[in-house]
Design a protein around this motif. Structure first.
Motif: not given
Length: 225
Positions: A129-146
């Motif tokens: 099994l491989g790995y998921p991509l860790l991040f969405e690449e859109t400009a906006g981000c609802s996470a706190w620090i990324v």
């Protein structure tokens, strides 16, 4: 077998030694297939050398199915994220480029581990099994620090390259590769319904319970039935 993405780190109920969770994909898959007893040797932080030294003994000639996710720790993936966030875009580009350039050496280690698995369990079907991509690449981000958008794209570039390398190694070894990327699409860090924990979390950048059930388990089931 494998590292923290195999052990279920990030899901509830993890063990203190290796971060194994009953909501990780190995247990979920076994339950879905009516398997009441199996050996789980996956361990958070494991690299390919740990598979050879500590996990191979869990296999035998009677083993019929093996699942494994390994390679991410060998590449220093977590260090790449920290470098990007702490040192800026130029350093991020450099560390990702270096990691991509180092993938052939990691692939050689992975293939050595695969060969040892085949020797220890000659009749087993081995699902890589491989790995998921860790991040969405859109400009906006609802996470706190990324990482910023530029850095997220760079880090995902590495994720894609790592998965491609693992898939090639699996094919050379005669093992089916289970690509999880599509199953996590829209649910990485920075999505509104993330299945991966954010950076500031006790288990950063690992799947949560939904990630293991609807990402990993779904991906594995799509191949095994």
């Amino acid at each position: 077998m494998g590292d923290s993405f195999s052990s279920g780190l990030g899901a509830p109920g993890v063990s203190l030694d290796c971060g194994r969770s009953p909501q990780g994909y190995p247990t979920l898959w076994a339950q879905a297939h009516g398997i009441t007893s199996f050996t789980d040797v996956a361990c958070g932080g494991a690299v390919t050398d740990d598979v050879l030294a500590e996990q191979i003994p869990g296999l035998s000639a009677d083993t019929d199915v093996v699942t494994i996710t390994i390679g991410g720790n060998d590449t220093g993936w977590g260090n790449q994220v920290l470098t990007c966030m702490q040192s800026g875009d130029s350093a991020c580009t450099n560390v990702v480029d270096q990691a991509v350039a180092g993938l052939p050496a990691v692939a050689a280690k992975i293939e050595t581990a695969y060969a040892a698995i085949r020797q220890a369990a000659p009749d087993a079907t081995v699902y890589v099994l491989g790995y998921p991509l860790l991040f969405e690449e859109t400009a906006g981000c609802s996470a706190w620090i990324v990482p910023n958008q530029f850095q997220r794209k760079k880090l995902n570039r590495f994720g894609r390259a790592l998965n491609q390398s693992i898939a090639q190694s699996a094919a050379k070894s005669g093992f089916p590769f289970v690509d999880t990327q599509a199953f996590f699409a829209g649910h990485a860090v920075c999505s509104s319904q993330a299945w991966i924990h954010p950076v500031l979390n006790p288990t950063p950048l690992h799947p949560n319970a939904n990630g293991y059930r609807y990402g990993y388990l779904a991906a594995l089931t799509s191949v095994t039935g």
